[in-house]
Design an enzyme around this catalytic site. Sequence first.
Site, PDB file in Angstrom:
ATOM      1  N   SER A  43       0.834  -1.205   0.000  1.00  0.00           N
ATOM      2  CA  SER A  43       0.000   0.000   0.000  1.00  0.00           C
ATOM      3  C   SER A  43       0.863   1.247   0.000  1.00  0.00           C
ATOM      4  O   SER A  43       0.496   2.263  -0.601  1.00  0.00           O
ATOM      5  CB  SER A  43      -0.962  -0.007   1.188  1.00  0.00           C
ATOM      6  N   GLU A  44       2.014   1.213   0.676  1.00  0.00           N
ATOM      7  CA  GLU A  44       2.999   2.292   0.574  1.00  0.00           C
ATOM      8  C   GLU A  44       4.404   1.723   0.613  1.00  0.00           C
ATOM      9  O   GLU A  44       4.666   0.726   1.300  1.00  0.00           O
ATOM     10  CB  GLU A  44       2.854   3.328   1.701  1.00  0.00           C
ATOM     11  N   THR A  45       5.289   2.376  -0.122  1.00  0.00           N
ATOM     12  CA  THR A  45       6.731   2.142  -0.022  1.00  0.00           C
ATOM     13  C   THR A  45       7.380   3.458   0.381  1.00  0.00           C
ATOM     14  O   THR A  45       7.089   4.510  -0.198  1.00  0.00           O
ATOM     15  CB  THR A  45       7.313   1.638  -1.350  1.00  0.00           C
ATOM     16  N   HIS A  73       2.244   3.826   8.784  1.00  0.00           N
ATOM     17  CA  HIS A  73       2.868   2.502   8.897  1.00  0.00           C
ATOM     18  C   HIS A  73       4.195   2.444   8.151  1.00  0.00           C
ATOM     19  O   HIS A  73       5.125   1.744   8.581  1.00  0.00           O
ATOM     20  CB  HIS A  73       1.899   1.411   8.424  1.00  0.00           C
TER      21      HIS A  73
END
Length: 262
Positions: A43-45, A73
């Site tokens: 969902s995110e890097t 996160h």
Amino acid sequence: MRIYTVDSFTDQFSKGNPAGVCLLDNPVPDVWMQSIAAEMRHSETAFVLEGEDGEPYSLRWFTPVVEVALCGHATLAAAHVLYSTGSPPETLEFSTKSGILSVTRDGTGLISMDFPAKALEAVSAPDGLAAALGVEPLWVGKNVWDYLVEVDSEETVRAVSPDFLALEKVDARGVIVTAPASSPGADYVSRFFAPRVGVNEDPVTGSAHCALAPYWTGKLGSASLVGAQLSQRGGVIHTTVRGDRVELSGRAVTVLSGKLHV
């Protein structure tokens, strides 16, 4: 360059929210970071570049399709990687699109992040929101990023099954669905849906708690609360409201590490 996958807001493998963390050797083009985030498919890097002469680390976050202004996160994951792979100071500072974010770690490994509170204003539900969620809202609010929808119970939050094509038409980064907790170990529960930015349901969303924490502090009367996000993976965030800031605390687990060959 080194790259990692970290499960955030959990102390167990395959729980919490997985994030990519790339430790950059040098500045790189935005399009390159977006391509790596699409390849990682988390969902995110997070992309981290060490500052010069004691300056804060640069930190940016990309979903598989867009850059975002704040991500809890992936910040936790980035701090966890730095603490695990080097000897940084106990207090880390990240320069981000949401300002300077400070992160600390205590003796038990609990990582705490100082984030901006994102207050909500009561609004009328936009057309299609309740139908897309399949719920009857008790209260609807909006901040600069998201809609928050309070419903009647934890069971209702668990049962939400959105129409993601319809929800994608709602003009916001994402939609938070929340209720008081009825299970032990938490004060409030939530789920977070963001199909508009390429994430149908985010497992555990730190930035959503920048709204959830002040909202539930106002309703429950305690500055320090525990939020449980009821995704399939699940996760727990400890929140403390301090004026216009929110402290988000949790743990993280490194799942894999490697080197980029591009």
